[in-house]
Design a protein around this motif. Structure first.
Motif, PDB file in Angstrom:
ATOM      1  N   CYS A  75       0.844  -1.197   0.000  1.00 54.60           N
ATOM      2  CA  CYS A  75       0.000   0.000   0.000  1.00 54.60           C
ATOM      3  C   CYS A  75       0.876   1.242   0.000  1.00 54.60           C
ATOM      4  N   CYS A  81       0.101   4.022   1.046  1.00 59.02           N
ATOM      5  CA  CYS A  81      -0.222   4.845   2.209  1.00 59.02           C
ATOM      6  C   CYS A  81       0.319   4.256   3.509  1.00 59.02           C
ATOM      7  N   CYS A  82      -0.147   3.054   3.871  1.00 58.40           N
ATOM      8  CA  CYS A  82       0.252   2.473   5.162  1.00 58.40           C
ATOM      9  C   CYS A  82       1.505   1.621   5.041  1.00 58.40           C
ATOM     10  N   HIS A 141      -7.256  -5.472   2.076  1.00 53.62           N
ATOM     11  CA  HIS A 141      -6.538  -4.318   2.614  1.00 53.62           C
ATOM     12  C   HIS A 141      -7.204  -3.857   3.918  1.00 53.62           C
ATOM     13  N   CYS A 159      -5.269   1.876   8.106  1.00 53.96           N
ATOM     14  CA  CYS A 159      -4.671   2.600   6.982  1.00 53.96           C
ATOM     15  C   CYS A 159      -5.498   3.860   6.705  1.00 53.96           C
TER      16      CYS A 159
HETATM   17 ZN    ZN Z   1      -2.965   0.855   3.348  1.00 53.69          ZN
END
Ligand code: ZN
Length: 111
Positions: free
Chosen positions: A65, A67-68, A85, A92
């Motif tokens: 991911c 983002c996270c 996810h 996240c």
């Molecule tokens: Zn994520």
């Protein structure tokens, strides 16, 4: 799918300034490009992975991911990227709907 490696621990407070983990992958188009070599035998589609914030690590069926930084792999029939996810990385910020700079695919092409 199974999470390959926990980058986030459940309940851990994360500083906004650390997001996103991979800023160069904020763009859905950039993520799709990494998925051009995605194994055709995998039961999930590149488009769905990219939409769920995931990009390909170029190895087996491992994705991460933007983002996270959470990694997922071991995709099974019936899995959906967004659901996996959410299941493995529920904290996240992208999953939670925060503005993390995601750039959706432009053009709205219909396949
Ligand atoms: Zn994520």
């Amino acid at each position: 799918a199974e999470d390959m490696e926990y980058r986030l621990r459940t309940g851990e407070v994360v500083d906004d300034s650390t997001y996103p983990m991979a800023p160069h992958m904020r763009s859905e188009e950039a993520r799709l490009q990494t998925l051009s070599s995605w194994p055709s035998t995998a039961p999930v589609r590149p488009r769905d992975l990219a939409q769920a914030g995931l990009f390909y690590l170029g190895e087996s069926d491992r994705v991460q991911c933007f983002c996270c930084g959470g990694m997922l792999g071991g995709w099974e029939a019936g899995d959906t990227p967004w659901a996996e996810h959410t299941k493995h990385f529920p904290y996240c910020f992208f999953i939670l709907g925060h503005d993390v700079g995601n750039i959706p695919l432009q053009g709205g092409t219909v396949e």
